[in-house]
Design a protein around this motif. Structure first.
Motif, PDB file in Angstrom:
ATOM      1  N   PRO A 177       9.438   1.437   3.107  1.00 56.68           N
ATOM      2  CA  PRO A 177       9.965   2.622   3.789  1.00 56.68           C
ATOM      3  C   PRO A 177      10.367   3.720   2.811  1.00 56.68           C
TER       4      PRO A 177
ATOM      5  N   VAL B 243       6.867  -4.018   2.328  1.00 52.02           N
ATOM      6  CA  VAL B 243       7.985  -3.261   2.901  1.00 52.02           C
ATOM      7  C   VAL B 243       8.191  -2.006   2.044  1.00 52.02           C
TER       8      VAL B 243
ATOM      9  N   TYR C 296      -0.076  -5.583   2.502  1.00 50.84           N
ATOM     10  CA  TYR C 296       0.940  -4.611   2.906  1.00 50.84           C
ATOM     11  C   TYR C 296       2.328  -5.189   2.680  1.00 50.84           C
TER      12      TYR C 296
ATOM     13  N   GLN D 204       0.893  -1.159   0.000  1.00 58.99           N
ATOM     14  CA  GLN D 204       0.000   0.000   0.000  1.00 58.99           C
ATOM     15  C   GLN D 204       0.925   1.202   0.000  1.00 58.99           C
TER      16      GLN D 204
ATOM     17  N   THR E 219       8.732  -7.831  10.308  1.00 55.59           N
ATOM     18  CA  THR E 219       7.317  -8.186  10.448  1.00 55.59           C
ATOM     19  C   THR E 219       6.787  -8.817   9.166  1.00 55.59           C
TER      20      THR E 219
ATOM     21  N   MET F 208       1.781   2.958   3.552  1.00 53.61           N
ATOM     22  CA  MET F 208       1.818   2.207   4.814  1.00 53.61           C
ATOM     23  C   MET F 208       2.847   1.094   4.655  1.00 53.61           C
ATOM     24  N   SER F 209       3.720   0.942   5.645  1.00 56.02           N
ATOM     25  CA  SER F 209       4.831   0.005   5.490  1.00 56.02           C
ATOM     26  C   SER F 209       4.959  -0.926   6.677  1.00 56.02           C
ATOM     27  N   LEU F 210       5.226  -2.181   6.381  1.00 60.38           N
ATOM     28  CA  LEU F 210       5.656  -3.107   7.417  1.00 60.38           C
ATOM     29  C   LEU F 210       7.184  -3.101   7.467  1.00 60.38           C
ATOM     30  N   SER F 211       7.740  -3.369   8.632  1.00 67.07           N
ATOM     31  CA  SER F 211       9.182  -3.558   8.720  1.00 67.07           C
ATOM     32  C   SER F 211       9.531  -4.874   8.027  1.00 67.07           C
ATOM     33  N   PRO F 212      10.767  -4.999   7.544  1.00 65.67           N
ATOM     34  CA  PRO F 212      11.152  -6.284   6.948  1.00 65.67           C
ATOM     35  C   PRO F 212      10.947  -7.455   7.910  1.00 65.67           C
TER      36      PRO F 212
END
Lengths: 249, 249, 249, 249, 249, 249
Positions: free
Chosen positions: B73, B71, B69, B30, B88, B82-86
């Protein structure tokens, strides 16, 4: 004068923050490299390359002590291989960068002698996108892929290019009489191994024991120190050029 | 009959373990896609491709619900990303694979519509090298890089190819009149951004706001649904071929 | 105009930060729902409810893409169920909230279609107590518990209310002829399962295979779309009222 | 003879594995309880209740040493409150259960004197759904909610019921002359605090300083030891009944 | 007036931040202590010592509730022992210190009654080296090692000194008639156990079942309350002296 | 023939598992060592000692590549110091031991040249108490503390003994003319630093900048290579003796 942080005193490091704004961190591996090469091959190559890059930068870079271990799960079937998990390897490099940034360094170049470290370094690079640090990293052999010639259809780990580099950088770590060919043609590979070698599309990973019973890709016997010199020195030239651009950016 | 796990009942899933041995997991993102494309572009493309691959496999594959969602950043400077950490993101995919493996699936193919997920997927792939599971993953556009034509010198994110794919897959998510060119030539890029675009050597990552104030690489205005069809259907062909080989290996 | 972040461009998201101060995140599950309902039931219901709440808020809220997976260990005995660990699920929601807060959103409402996500959401809510963000979350069916009538003594997962909601929201995901009753009376339950159903005192959790061999609580055959409409629309009313109060607080 | 693991020798514990198959773990908190009650109130109440439950089980249960700290972020604005993160609190309880299970215990009952521990315990309970251990947990006051009478419209933390329990269990830890009313009516609460008190629908959490400047809900001055005796002894009866059922299940 | 945070109200804690700048945290263990001593021995000793130190500091220190569990993997072979992992134990103490520091405390002294906690406390101490908090910790018996006399060649866990301390601090937790000697001479130890007892050189750790089948080092039968008084009161004197210096530093 | 795993091929490692059952891992640090010594001093010393121990074991031990970084937060105020967190350092050593144990090694000896690694190694040692691996570790200088003579009242880091060892092991890494005295008497230390130097009682840690502005304890100028030889060779003797006992246990 030295560019090696290992050999510097803290006073010299304090000066280097100002004069040598690029911090190079060589990372390697301890893993099988076939019947004739030392298991530290990737660490030796990373250090050898890092020092040559630093030489070319003539005082504008420092080289940190080597991280002697990398991410090598795909070689663990072979005795003597030692592997860090990707999470631990990533934490190590992150904390080294963090330490140096506390002293004032802002630009980092990790040189890896081991392709198994690439994914973790790619993930780590994403963390720095939004920071004020510049984090670059480079593989070794693929930087000079255009210069490798006369190799087997299948080549790579512990094959022609790596052996050539070692014959040039550390010939005493190559037991020439024990070099033996690994998988050299796609026909020798099983179906999943063949898929794993295919470039540019879907990807699957296999252990190196799946590739070949000796874990070697290519025929290291045809490697020469002269080819090694070309690969090493040209890689150093190209990476130094990159670093110069980074420093003047 | 469906290949979508989301639409199946548990009884149908129980049968699918036997009949459909490949589990496909589409993962997207996203994130900003310029002035004219929806932020779910990468999720939409991943699902569209996954379903076409499953169709070609004619019942031998199931498609799991999308991970919406990824990665991202490097796009967080743009509103709505919207970003997830690697870590997660990796945990999510790992746990999905683990869940399905408890039911008997042994072969997995993650299809990512977002290149920012590649590093995390590469790391995850290393975990499966020593397991009895086969974990494969594939990007989208680079699988058909040879078919992209007429593009700008600089192209990529939210550019010609992605826009073409969306015009074919989900034209209602493209606001054609708001498409606008991003960076299209290397000359437009700043020095670090130029280094970041260079292939085959040392690598540095930058946020997409560093590339261009609109975060776009290439000129999406020249994209056509017809080019999109070619890219999407050919990618599906090629990935399905890969999957067939994986299944018969 | 849309309230769906998935369909917005980044420019629309930038405007929405100002005009639509509430960010709604629907979270669901991929898990068994008996012999006749799709495994995505909880995701479908979460999205259906979230969109109705957003409609009622008339532009003051946005809806993020769904998190299609939840915490479902208690259904893993049934084929096709996919579960995230509580820690990973929590990290996902935390990072989504964090992403949106970087763009300026300050008020969040997570709507879960799956009761198994409640504990993780409760834990996460504690993290925000001392922040300047307002983090609210809501279950679905229990918001309208007073409206459920004619149900079995034992009812709940994949039972009368959930089936009714699905008949209203997504009838094509209900295979009516395959609906079958699960446990409907306390007498049918084993002793630990009976303890697990008891409200208001000590609590013990069991897998849904312990409740009933088909993992169903209640009799879905008596569900009607009309009852579903009442439950869904009233839940949307009540949650929208809550959101209005939150926005004006 | 004792049921306290703290007072047993290892030899006595070895026997208890066989004779006392239920292991009770009391968990409390160290947090503000208004102007007149000790900060260890929740730990004292958890231990008092655990011991009464064990007494009723007449040798079939052991009580582990108390976990004196809980999850109390919502009280950290008040001096002296000490809080564990949910992740750490969960890890503590998990490792205690794991330790006892290594000695042969299979049934566990955590008794919490602090409602802030409920979410973490609910998450932890999910982990045991697929294990061969039975993990139950219980709150205190809500087990006897039907017996509380004469309380304020708003009541709860450090209010009538908790004070009554302390007057019965540990009167020396109540400084009666310093008891003072907190928020007692919904009208006194701000809008978010009012939402946070609403039951059965969407949920939002607030710090206790948001509820009332003294962090108290209800009027502790009307508490009596007699009411406390009723609440404590009845809760012990009910939980012991539950435990009996668990043991005979 | 009290120095126990457990017994204070939040108002008293608010005053104590100013008047009692040292926060003492007693940490113990729940682990086997031979045939005659309670498993809570180390917690009891930690609390007993902490309170005596606080008494000597006459209002300049507070004592937090005890952490009743420690790091005891080396005793897990003995029934009833409960152990936290080093990571969890460390997180507990870190979060307690963090909580108190939020209220204004800046100086911390952890008193451990259990030597197995020393490594984790040493690691934790490293974290505070660069903070503005002062984190000190102390063992118990080794502070008065010079005063122990008449002990066996091999002595330590559950031996003469610990038993003496318990006879003085909590005689009801010692079942004198069940005290029995453990390993008392080096000759009784196996080769690895003997290496593990050697001081001042390389170190190896063994489980206490490897030392002796009863997990005891020394002969607790010769312990006296009088010796216990000397050890306890002198340790309190010395630690209080240390604390005074810390407070005036 | 070599005992260095770095120089071995995988075939040699396969043989070494059988013939050289002890795996030695040298761990060091990259940290300030005053005005005259290289920052790699602790790594150099660890490797020098490890190789001498291996020599004495005459083929019964292998030496793994050095871990060049350690836990050095207390030196981070000095330029060039690089530190791993205790958690990361611990993970590194744990994963190296795990790797070697997969190949068949069962006995491990970590030799640290840096005292800051001791706490993490002590914690790690606790993990192996219940495994079938034997994990031993050793410091360097304290093994021969009885042989150090003529030193200052205060001595230690970068002082007489370490400098002597370096003059013997790697004289080119000592810039003799830049050696300068650090703190040499207790009177020179501030009150907390003095407490931190006190042995045998409560413990507090300080950064080395608190000890002395140059971070040195003792007077390195009086060090001699002859004293260094005595310390190094005797330490090797003693550790080799310990290893022999471990191997024959």
């Amino acid at each position: 004068m030295t560019w090696r942080l290992a050999e510097m005193t803290t006073d010299q490091a304090r000066d280097a923050v100002r004069e040598s704004p690029l911090a190079i961190i060589p990372v390697g591996a301890q893993e099988q490299h076939g019947g004739g090469m030392a298991m530290s091959t990737d660490s030796v190559r990373a250090v050898g390359l890092a020092e040559r890059v630093a030489e070319r930068l003539a005082g504008r870079a420092v080289v940190a002590p080597a991280v002697n271990y990398g991410v090598s799960p795909h070689h663990l079937e072979f005795a003597g291989t030692m592997s860090l998990s990707p999470a631990t390897f990533t934490a190590v490099v992150r904390e080294l960068v963090d330490s140096l940034s506390q002293h004032g360094w802002r630009r980092f170049l990790v040189i890896t002698g081991h392709g198994g470290n690439n994914p973790a370094l790619s993930v780590l690079a994403q963390e720095y996108v939004r920071s004020d640090l510049v984090f670059a990293w480079t593989p070794f052999t693929s930087v000079v892929a255009d210069l490798i010639d006369g190799v087997s259809e299948v080549h790579g780990h512990a094959g022609e290019a790596e052996t050539a580099q070692m014959l040039y950088l550390a010939p005493d770590l190559v037991q020439v009489d024990r070099l033996e060919p690994g998988a050299t043609t796609l026909d020798e590979l099983g179906p999943v191994a063949r898929l794993a070698r295919r470039a540019g599309g879907p990807r699957v990973s296999v252990g190196f024991d799946v590739y070949h019973k000796r874990g070697v890709l290519g025929d290291p016997r045809i490697a020469t120190a002269e080819q090694g010199r070309l690969l090493v020195e040209t890689a150093a030239d190209r990476i130094a050029d990159f670093a110069e651009e980074l420093l003047s950016a």
